[in-house]
Design an enzyme around this catalytic site. Structure first.
Site, PDB file in Angstrom:
ATOM      1  CB  CYS A  27     -27.767 113.785 102.366  1.00  0.00           C
ATOM      2  SG  CYS A  27     -27.692 112.958 103.961  1.00  0.00           S
ATOM      3  CG  HIS A  28     -32.625 112.952 105.413  1.00  0.00           C
ATOM      4  ND1 HIS A  28     -33.453 111.972 104.923  1.00  0.00           N
ATOM      5  CD2 HIS A  28     -31.741 112.320 106.215  1.00  0.00           C
ATOM      6  CE1 HIS A  28     -33.090 110.806 105.417  1.00  0.00           C
ATOM      7  NE2 HIS A  28     -32.056 110.998 106.202  1.00  0.00           N
ATOM      8  CG  HIS A  78     -23.674 110.488 105.797  1.00  0.00           C
ATOM      9  ND1 HIS A  78     -23.811 109.185 105.372  1.00  0.00           N
ATOM     10  CD2 HIS A  78     -24.861 111.083 105.544  1.00  0.00           C
ATOM     11  CE1 HIS A  78     -25.024 109.001 104.870  1.00  0.00           C
ATOM     12  NE2 HIS A  78     -25.684 110.151 104.967  1.00  0.00           N
TER      13      HIS A  78
END
Length: 434
Positions: free
Chosen positions: A169-170, A199
């Site tokens: 994930c960025h 997240h």
């Protein structure tokens, strides 16, 4: 590893495929890679193949590029598989918003936890089973690089089915880019450590040459009232550590915000935001398809994503540190063993090695444990065929539990079960109230 075979599963996510290919082919050592594009949508697959050839030409690269509609054939002999599927597409996303909204449940992105994240996971798990079976048969040692959300649930589900999997994930990278800008320090001069869950990880250290840059962030927040109207800044002020995901995401992982009109207004929370983002993704694909058809210019920029960096490091031995989502084998000591956590990972020719972080500050671990509980119940619902666990997952979710009654949660889950139908695992298609 010479001329690795890299398979894109869900290559019809054309815009994302473009960025990854641009990053991959920016490395001269990967110019002769064998790239196989797979998608179940023939038109999207044709567009992805055409775009791939364009990018290769622009980069002066000569990879072997093929498009293969049969996933097992595509994966045969793969060294790396990049998963970016979205089961159900835009229509399923709209369903994940519209049905909960009828019950008064507000969501922003709905792809991580919450009822939207739960049902996105349940739609995805049967396809993950099929991917895992294909990999076991034709490329058991390949590294699966997963971009598909909900990241933590998907990696957890795959962890007993695929030999090598890392979720990417960025959010950490772009968070640190944004923080560097906020404190007016060039990104390449900062050092940092982040850890937690996807997240909902946290910036544990933020420095330059021994200077605590959180002090500069405090000063920026103090003088800028508009900064104080961001969810993630509000969370930082209350919890002492900056969260690594956008305000839109962060708002729906807690119980304090989306049920309150005043908080939505004060913190400018964009309710239903991802429906528009998803629709724009469809339009962007259509623009790309038209550019391919007419031969129009198709500007493509690199993305800074981790998958190309990992592949380059493993092929060339170049050492790097990236952030990955991996099984918690003592990596974060105050989160449950076996759950999926996001931590820094060292990468070189020997592979991907997660870093042990130790204990998170207790207030951060407390929030993460609620997130992990939603993950666990969703994964176990599918693995054990227990539809009641789906309802239990939503009951535990902070946003849903703060907004809805128990009866409303169960009826909402029934409605989503009926709406998604055959996309769900067969054992979980049972309704329990209606």
């Amino acid at each position: 590893m010479r001329n690795p075979k890299i398979v894109f599963i869900g290559a019809g996510s054309v815009v994302f495929t473009q960025g990854l290919l641009a990053d991959l082919l920016a490395y001269p050592e990967l110019h002769a890679a064998r790239i196989v594009l797979h998608d179940i949508d023939p038109e999207r697959l044709r567009v992805a193949e055409a775009v791939a050839h364009r990018i290769a030409a622009e980069r002066g690269a000569r990879p072997e590029i093929t498009a293969e509609p049969d996933r097992k054939i595509a994966l045969d002999g793969a060294d790396f598989a990049i998963n970016m599927i979205q089961v159900g597409g835009h229509d399923a996303t709209v369903t994940d918003f519209e049905i909960p909204a009828r019950y008064g449940l507000r969501q922003t992105i709905a792809d991580t936890i919450g009822v939207g994240g739960v049902f996105r996971a349940l739609r995805t798990f049967p396809v993950l089973d099929a991917i895992a079976a294909d990999m076991a048969a034709v490329c058991p040692d390949a590294l699966l690089l997963n971009y598909t959300n909900p990241m933590a649930m998907n990696v957890w589900y795959l962890s007993g089915k695929v030999r090598n999997v890392v979720g990417l994930c960025h959010s950490v990278y772009w968070t640190m880019q944004g923080l560097a800008e906020l404190v007016a320090v060039p990104y390449d001069e900062i050092t940092y450590l982040a850890a937690g869950v996807n997240h909902q990880a946290w910036v544990l250290r933020f420095e330059r040459d021994g200077e605590n840059l959180y002090d500069r962030l405090d000063a920026a927040v103090e003088r800028d009232a508009e900064l104080r109207r961001r969810v993630r800044v509000e969370m930082y002020r209350r919890l002492g550590h900056y969260p690594t995901e956008t305000s839109e995401h962060s708002a729906e992982y807690v119980s304090w915000l989306l049920r309150h009109d005043a908080e939505i207004d004060r913190l400018r929370i964009p309710v239903g935001d991802y429906v528009g983002i998803s629709a724009e993704n469809v339009r962007e694909y259509e623009r790309t398809r038209e550019a391919v058809r007419t031969g129009a210019e198709l500007p493509v920029e690199g993305t800074g994503e981790y998958a190309p960096q990992i592949i380059h490091s493993m092929v060339t031995g170049t050492p790097r540190v990236v952030y990955g989502n991996v099984v918690n084998d003592g990596l974060i000591s105050n989160l449950p063993p076996g759950c999926v956590v996001e931590v820094p990972c060292a990468v070189d020719g020997s592979g991907v090695r997660p870093t042990r972080v130790g204990a998170l500050p207790p207030q951060l671990a407390a929030l993460n444990r609620t997130y992990v509980s939603v993950n666990e119940l969703t994964v176990r619902a599918a693995l054990e065929g227990r539809p009641e666990y789906v309802r239990h997952a939503v009951m535990v979710d902070p946003n849903a539990s703060a907004t809805l009654s128990l009866d409303a949660i169960w009826r909402m889950c029934d409605d989503l079960t009926k709406a998604h139908g055959d996309l769900l695992p067969a054992e979980l298609r049972t309704t329990l109230v209606s």
